[in-house]
Design an enzyme around this catalytic site. Structure first.
Site, PDB file in Angstrom:
ATOM      1  N   ASP A   1      -6.060  41.840  47.499  1.00 24.58           N
ATOM      2  CA  ASP A   1      -7.328  41.807  48.680  1.00 24.58           C
ATOM      3  C   ASP A   1      -7.174  42.190  49.901  1.00 24.58           C
ATOM      4  OD1 ASP A   1      -6.540  40.069  50.021  1.00 24.58           O
ATOM      5  OD2 ASP A   1      -8.647  38.820  50.167  1.00 24.58           O
TER       6      ASP A   1
ATOM      7  N   ASP B   1      -8.519  31.875  43.703  1.00 30.85           N
ATOM      8  CA  ASP B   1      -7.393  31.721  44.240  1.00 30.85           C
ATOM      9  C   ASP B   1      -7.270  29.915  44.824  1.00 30.85           C
ATOM     10  OD1 ASP B   1      -7.297  32.304  46.724  1.00 30.85           O
ATOM     11  OD2 ASP B   1      -9.162  34.157  45.333  1.00 30.85           O
TER      12      ASP B   1
END
Length: 431
Positions: free
Chosen positions: A100, A262
């Site tokens: 990301d 996450d």
């Protein structure tokens, strides 16, 4: 539901000398150290997330707290993220490796720090299995669902930028032959706007969505967001929760079709939480938490050193109390001391972490009383004795001592293992 741990370069020295608080002879950072997935078997997570902002600093953006050196960035791109993180081989060949952009790093900027073209190139070179389009965080989440015209122009711009980037990003990924699975990031100022964003991403062609902006939200608000999103997208569309700070409440989210999430919470709480530092599996199936026993190094702890420099504390006296506290905790673990004597030694030293902070004697005494009660519970229950994880087997009582990075990070690794088992049980019970 997969649990991903966000890479924060949290590795430990496997040969650390806890009695003398020394690194192993010849230890080299990273090269001599081990990650949690190397130290523990089974690994305490199902995959890893790596933020681009931690690896590559963008122009005009403040350095991330987790910062790769230039050499580390070059090696990661040359060898691939899986090899760099030592997350390959038969054990991890199918594990998820998610990239990301680390949007928190550029949250104060008008536009994301990385263009879609740069992000696609980074994910491809590093060999990620999945990658998220560059988004722009929207922290506001109004459950009253105000219209687009009712929100600030800057928020509308972030919403538009995130979707525009996602469209360009997906086109580039398809052009490159889908070297990784793309995730479309969902941002919005309300459950309804986030659902609209999810719907638009799905229409673009995304089959995996990453829900952002969840960090400051409470459980009920996150549920409202997920409910709204699920009503607008296909049942088979996958969902990832970015930075899921409510990971300990995962049992409340099993009905939303979450594919992955996450979190760094289990490890971070080992040394940043005031009282919930050590995870344990409770008899009722829920997580239970214990307070670590704080015995900092007298000549390295910032607060104690300030007291010494100002002449409030004696270095020799602090060192003597520190040694006594460590001796009693270790003796108690062996059955050679009582809980009462150990608590007395610990609190006799711990008081200096509060004395001289300017809050006043009454407030300090109240804080000491609360801490003593928490430490007493930890000593009486001896949770480290009941755990058979690699960390607790390896270092025993040292895991419960709040002291050096090598202890604290190991306790965090223990927490990850306990949490991962808890998640697995929760999913099975919900099935």
């Amino acid at each position: 539901m997969k649990f991903l741990y966000s890479d924060t370069q949290d590795y430990v020295d496997p040969g650390y000398d806890f009695l003398n608080d020394r690194s192993s002879p010849g230890r080299e950072r990273y090269w001599s150290d081990v990650y949690a997935h190397e130290f523990m078997d089974p690994a305490p997570y199902d995959g890893l997330l790596v933020s681009m902002s931690a690896v590559r600093q963008a122009t005009g953006v403040a350095a991330s707290k987790v910062r790769y050196s230039t050499r580390e960035e070059q090696r990661l791109l040359r060898d691939g993220a899986r090899q760099f993180l030592r997350y390959g081989g038969p054990r991890f060949k199918d594990a998820m490796l998610l990239g990301d952009c680390g949007a928190f790093a550029y949250v104060e900027h008008p536009v994301p720090a990385y263009a879609p073209e740069e992000v696609v190139e980074f994910y491809t070179e590093a060999g990620f299995t999945h990658g998220i389009s560059p988004d722009h965080i929207i922290f506001d989440c109004d459950l009253a669902n105000p219209s687009e015209r009712a929100v600030d122009a800057a928020i509308r711009q972030r919403f538009a930028i995130t979707l525009a980037n996602a469209e360009v990003f997906l086109g580039l990924v398809k052009r490159e032959g889908m070297p990784f699975e793309p995730l479309g990031p969902v941002q919005g100022w309300s459950p309804k706007s986030m659902a609209e964003a999810a719907h638009r991403l799905e229409r673009m062609g995304y089959r995996y969505l990453a829900i952002g902006g969840l960090v400051p939200l409470k459980v009920d608000a996150i549920k409202a967001v997920l409910t709204a999103i699920r009503e607008r997208i296909r049942p088979e569309t996958d969902i990832h929760l970015l930075g899921f700070a409510k990971a300990d409440s995962i049992q409340e989210f099993t009905g939303f079709g979450i594919t992955s999430f996450d979190s760094t919470s289990p490890l971070i709480r080992a040394f940043k939480d005031e009282k919930a530092n050590y995870y344990s599996e409770g008899s009722d199936g829920r997580l239970e938490y214990y307070t670590a026993i704080r015995i900092p190094q007298a000549t390295e702890n910032a607060r104690l050193m300030q007291g010494i420099k100002r002449g409030q504390f004696s270095a020799e006296d602090l060192l003597r109390r520190e040694r006594r506290a460590l001796h009693e905790v270790r003796a108690y673990d062996r059955g050679a001391s009582s809980a009462e004597a150990t608590l007395d030694a610990v609190m006799d030293y711990h008081q200096f972490l509060l004395r001289g902070d300017g809050t006043g004697a009454a407030q300090q005494d109240k804080a000491l009383h609360k801490t003593a009660a928490l430490v007493q519970r930890t000593l009486e229950h001896k949770p480290w004795k009941d755990c058979d994880c690699a960390v607790c087997r390896d270092i025993g009582v040292e895991v419960i001592i709040f002291r050096s990075s090598n202890r604290n990070k190991r306790r965090g690794m223990h927490n990850l293992g306990v949490y991962h088992r808890h998640l697995s049980k929760t999913i099975k019970e919900a099935a």
